[in-house]
Motif scaffolding. Structure first.
Motif, PDB file in Angstrom:
ATOM      1  N   GLY A 104       0.791  -1.230   0.000  1.00 32.19           N
ATOM      2  CA  GLY A 104       0.000   0.000   0.000  1.00 32.19           C
ATOM      3  C   GLY A 104       0.818   1.271   0.000  1.00 32.19           C
ATOM      4  N   LEU A 105       2.083   1.181  -0.415  1.00 27.13           N
ATOM      5  CA  LEU A 105       2.953   2.354  -0.417  1.00 27.13           C
ATOM      6  C   LEU A 105       3.117   2.984  -1.798  1.00 27.13           C
ATOM      7  N   VAL A 106       2.860   2.211  -2.843  1.00 29.57           N
ATOM      8  CA  VAL A 106       3.059   2.668  -4.216  1.00 29.57           C
ATOM      9  C   VAL A 106       1.824   2.322  -5.044  1.00 29.57           C
ATOM     10  N   VAL A 107       1.485   3.223  -5.956  1.00 27.51           N
ATOM     11  CA  VAL A 107       0.388   2.997  -6.899  1.00 27.51           C
ATOM     12  C   VAL A 107       0.981   2.918  -8.300  1.00 27.51           C
ATOM     13  N   ARG A 108       0.516   1.941  -9.055  1.00 31.11           N
ATOM     14  CA  ARG A 108       0.933   1.741 -10.445  1.00 31.11           C
ATOM     15  C   ARG A 108      -0.142   2.347 -11.338  1.00 31.11           C
ATOM     16  N   GLU A 109       0.270   3.233 -12.244  1.00 36.63           N
ATOM     17  CA  GLU A 109      -0.676   3.894 -13.151  1.00 36.63           C
ATOM     18  C   GLU A 109      -0.224   3.681 -14.591  1.00 36.63           C
ATOM     19  N   VAL A 110      -1.133   3.193 -15.421  1.00 38.08           N
ATOM     20  CA  VAL A 110      -0.816   2.917 -16.820  1.00 38.08           C
ATOM     21  C   VAL A 110      -1.286   4.075 -17.676  1.00 38.08           C
ATOM     22  N   ASP A 111      -0.348   4.655 -18.439  1.00 41.49           N
ATOM     23  CA  ASP A 111      -0.679   5.685 -19.419  1.00 41.49           C
ATOM     24  C   ASP A 111      -1.042   4.963 -20.713  1.00 41.49           C
ATOM     25  N   ALA A 112      -2.205   5.255 -21.255  1.00 37.65           N
ATOM     26  CA  ALA A 112      -2.709   4.525 -22.415  1.00 37.65           C
ATOM     27  C   ALA A 112      -1.789   4.619 -23.628  1.00 37.65           C
ATOM     28  N   GLY A 113      -1.096   5.742 -23.756  1.00 39.46           N
ATOM     29  CA  GLY A 113      -0.152   5.875 -24.859  1.00 39.46           C
ATOM     30  C   GLY A 113      -0.855   6.143 -26.169  1.00 39.46           C
ATOM     31  N   PRO A 114      -0.352   5.848 -27.323  1.00 41.71           N
ATOM     32  CA  PRO A 114       0.924   5.162 -27.440  1.00 41.71           C
ATOM     33  C   PRO A 114       2.098   6.096 -27.176  1.00 41.71           C
ATOM     34  N   PRO A 115       3.201   5.599 -26.770  1.00 44.19           N
ATOM     35  CA  PRO A 115       3.415   4.212 -26.354  1.00 44.19           C
ATOM     36  C   PRO A 115       2.836   3.977 -24.960  1.00 44.19           C
TER      37      PRO A 115
END
Length: 125
Positions: A72-83
């Motif tokens: 619970g210390l880090v959040v992963r965020e995906v940028d749709a991109g591309p890329p």
């Protein structure tokens, strides 16, 4: 003769408390503290974290980020991109570590031998 359940014997009182044990189970692993230290400055993409921490492999960075996310210390965020790019940032719980990390850095500066920092002054954080 049975001891009172509310009292501890000398051996039990000398054991490390559970909170410190939990902390070092996570932060006692190589690279974990450095990853959090980099993220205290700002969110970062995976490649940026890899460049900021010389010597860490992609696999190890991925494993440590997964552990930090699970904790619970880090959040992963995906940028749709591309890329397609993946960024990481600290949660509020992760940000709460900043004062402790800064204090550890000050302690190391005062009490540990120099690590031979060759970075010019203008590039140091």
């Amino acid at each position: 003769m049975a001891k009172d359940r509310g009292q501890h014997n000398e051996q039990a009182c000398k054991q490390v408390d559970g909170e410190m044990t939990r902390f070092f189970e996570l932060f006692g692993k190589r690279w974990t503290g450095l990853i959090v230290a980099v993220l205290t400055e700002q969110a970062a993409y995976f490649a940026d974290l890899r460049r900021a921490i010389p010597g860490i492999s992609e696999r190890m960075l991925s494993d440590r980020l997964t552990e930090l996310s699970t904790a619970g210390l880090v959040v992963r965020e995906v940028d749709a991109g591309p890329p397609l790019r993946v960024a990481y940032r600290l949660t509020d719980a992760g940000k709460a570590l900043e004062p402790a990390l800064k204090e550890l850095s000050r302690w190391a500066e005062s009490h540990l031998p120099s690590g031979g920092d060759n970075c010019p002054e203008q590039f140091r954080g």
